[in-house]
Scaffold this active site. Structure first.
Site, PDB file in Angstrom:
ATOM      1  NE  ARG A  11     -13.341   2.476   6.488  1.00  0.00           N
ATOM      2  CZ  ARG A  11     -12.665   2.405   5.521  1.00  0.00           C
ATOM      3  NH1 ARG A  11     -11.210   2.796   5.402  1.00  0.00           N
ATOM      4  NH2 ARG A  11     -11.513   0.947   5.217  1.00  0.00           N
ATOM      5  CD  GLU A  66      -3.355  -1.486   2.432  1.00  0.00           C
ATOM      6  OE1 GLU A  66      -3.711  -0.882   2.238  1.00  0.00           O
ATOM      7  OE2 GLU A  66      -2.345  -2.154   3.704  1.00  0.00           O
ATOM      8  CG  ASN A  80      -9.511  -0.028   7.509  1.00  0.00           C
ATOM      9  OD1 ASN A  80      -8.029  -1.133   6.966  1.00  0.00           O
ATOM     10  ND2 ASN A  80     -10.664  -0.618   7.384  1.00  0.00           N
ATOM     11  N   GLY A 134      -7.305   5.374   4.921  1.00  0.00           N
ATOM     12  CA  GLY A 134      -7.826   6.064   3.859  1.00  0.00           C
ATOM     13  C   GLY A 134      -7.705   6.972   4.450  1.00  0.00           C
ATOM     14  CB  SER A 191      -6.190  -1.052  -0.820  1.00  0.00           C
ATOM     15  OG  SER A 191      -5.380  -0.353   0.270  1.00  0.00           O
ATOM     16  CG  ASP A 240     -14.041  -0.941   7.120  1.00  0.00           C
ATOM     17  OD1 ASP A 240     -14.672   0.380   7.513  1.00  0.00           O
ATOM     18  OD2 ASP A 240     -14.164  -1.030   6.099  1.00  0.00           O
ATOM     19  CE1 TYR A 283      -6.751   3.293  -1.453  1.00  0.00           C
ATOM     20  CE2 TYR A 283      -6.682   1.560  -2.186  1.00  0.00           C
ATOM     21  CZ  TYR A 283      -6.953   2.209  -1.575  1.00  0.00           C
ATOM     22  OH  TYR A 283      -6.932   1.959   0.126  1.00  0.00           O
ATOM     23  CD  GLU A 288     -10.815  -4.221   6.651  1.00  0.00           C
ATOM     24  OE1 GLU A 288      -9.980  -4.413   6.906  1.00  0.00           O
ATOM     25  OE2 GLU A 288     -11.543  -3.230   5.697  1.00  0.00           O
TER      26      GLU A 288
END
Ligand SMILES: Nc1ncnc2c1ncn2[C@@H]1O[C@H](COP(=O)(O)OP(=O)(O)O)[C@@H](O)[C@H]1O
Ligand SMILES: [Mg+2]
Length: 354
Positions: free
Chosen positions: A290, A22, A308, A312, A182, A292, A251, A306
């Site tokens: 974050r 990443e 994070n 991002g 990602s 999810d 992306y 998950e």
């Protein structure tokens, strides 16, 4: 305290790049963060980590961050960087590193050893969140709903692993490396052979892989900001343009749509926000994350996908956009994250009685 602040600006070390797959995403993020940090408040130092793990001092040339990292600049180390600032007590590192060797507690450990404050989760919280299999086991122990899963190690007989997975999960399934992000290495598999092929690919990234039941549901995300008394943002929803939310969709083609706030009832909104706050706590996160979810309508409701810990962070990424919709602008968000890093660092120093 106030007069001290007036005397010297806070030193910010923006740490970006990194050894993981990443790397490129991190470079894009760093350019945006550098642009948004208030140079009246902060003295900014930019440090890139090359794909091979060298730390290089980077001239803050905004358009050219990735290139600078390949043209081996002046190599440095966290110790040298802190000598430049000459004021560890007034320095905050912002690790903008996604994936292994950055988001997983390794860099956080180096920063702990250097006694410097840094944004986001600590060593344990970062490591837990990076390993999806371990995070899931902790969620299970806390009775938090999530897709059914099996964990596979690369040394295990593939046929035995696939039998185990199909018996427990049925078909189709999702196969993913335990440590990645990602959507790299994530695949949907509809048959035995496809699972085996997907495992081969997942094991290119990690020794451990997950196989999960494929959920049919909406993808809902919540941003968390804070330490022990964290806040949850309005939820957002992702509408992938591909069969699932893959790397290209994230992306390259900008195809996925983000709905902010997610079209949920007030009751659903409160439910998912409380779930996210609970998950942030049990997974020992700090600063930001974050979280999810899948929302299985007429089924099990919210299932945690998950967490994070370094989500991002470009201005069009979900995490900053969720805060913007919740009344916190991109640069205010950075200010708050820096303050949270200072507060956590001070608290940890008191707790360890150093
Ligand atoms: N069990 C699952 N059921 C349905 N879709 C999934 C499942 N796992 C992953 N996906 C899809 O793949 C995407 C990426 O998977 P995820 O586990 O979030 O990996 P990453 O950490 O790389 O984002 C998800 O956003 C979702 O679209
Ligand atoms: Mg994801």
């Amino acid at each position: 305290m106030i007069s001290e602040n007036r005397k010297s600006k806070t030193h910010i070390v923006v740490l970006f790049g990194g050894e993981s797959a990443e790397h490129d995403v991190s470079c894009v993020t760093a350019a945006h963060v550098l642009r948004a940090l208030d140079s009246k408040k902060y003295d900014i130092i930019t440090v890139g980590i090359t794909r091979t793990g060298d730390w290089v001092l980077v001239d803050t040339n905004l358009d050219n961050l990735p290139d600078q990292l390949t043209t081996s600049g002046k190599t440095t180390s966290i110790t040298q960087v802190l000598q430049v600032t000459n004021q560890i007590s007034n320095t905050v590192v912002i690790p903008l590193l996604h994936g292994p060797m950055g988001e997983d507690g390794t860099v956080q450990g180096a920063l702990e050893l250097a006694h410097v404050a840094y944004v986001g989760a600590g060593v344990l919280g970062s490591a837990i969140a990076m390993d999806k299999s371990i995070a899931k086991q902790i969620l299970a122990a806390n009775n938090i709903a999530q897709p059914k899963f099996v964990t596979v190690r690369d040394s295990e007989d593939r046929n035995v692993a696939v039998d185990r997975a199909i018996t427990k999960l049925g078909l189709p399934v999702f196969v993913k490396p335990a440590n990645m992000g990602s959507s790299i290495g994530v695949q949907k598999a509809k048959s035995r052979d496809e699972i085996i092929a997907a495992l081969v690919q997942a094991f290119e990234y990690d020794e451990w892989a997950l196989i999960e039941e494929a959920i049919t549901g909406r993808e809902i995300e919540v941003a968390i900001l804070g330490n022990e008394s964290a806040r949850a943002s309005v939820p957002g929803e992702i509408i992938p343009s591909h069969e699932f939310y893959d790397y290209e969709d994230k992306y390259l083609i900008d195809g996925a749509k983000l709905l902010i706030p997610a079209p949920l009832t007030a009751k659903q909104t409160t439910e998912v926000q409380n779930l996210a706050l609970n998950i942030f706590g049990v997974l020992r996160s700090d600063g930001m994350a974050r979280i999810d979810f899948f929302y299985e309508e007429n089924g099990r409701g919210f299932l945690c996908n998950e967490i994070n810990t370094i989500p991002g962070f470009t201005p069009i990424s979900m995490y900053p956009k969720l805060w913007q919709a919740s009344g916190v602008s991109y640069s205010e968000l950075l200010d708050q994250l820096i303050d949270l890093a200072i507060a956590r660092h001070a608290k940890r120093r008191r707790n360890t009685n150093r």
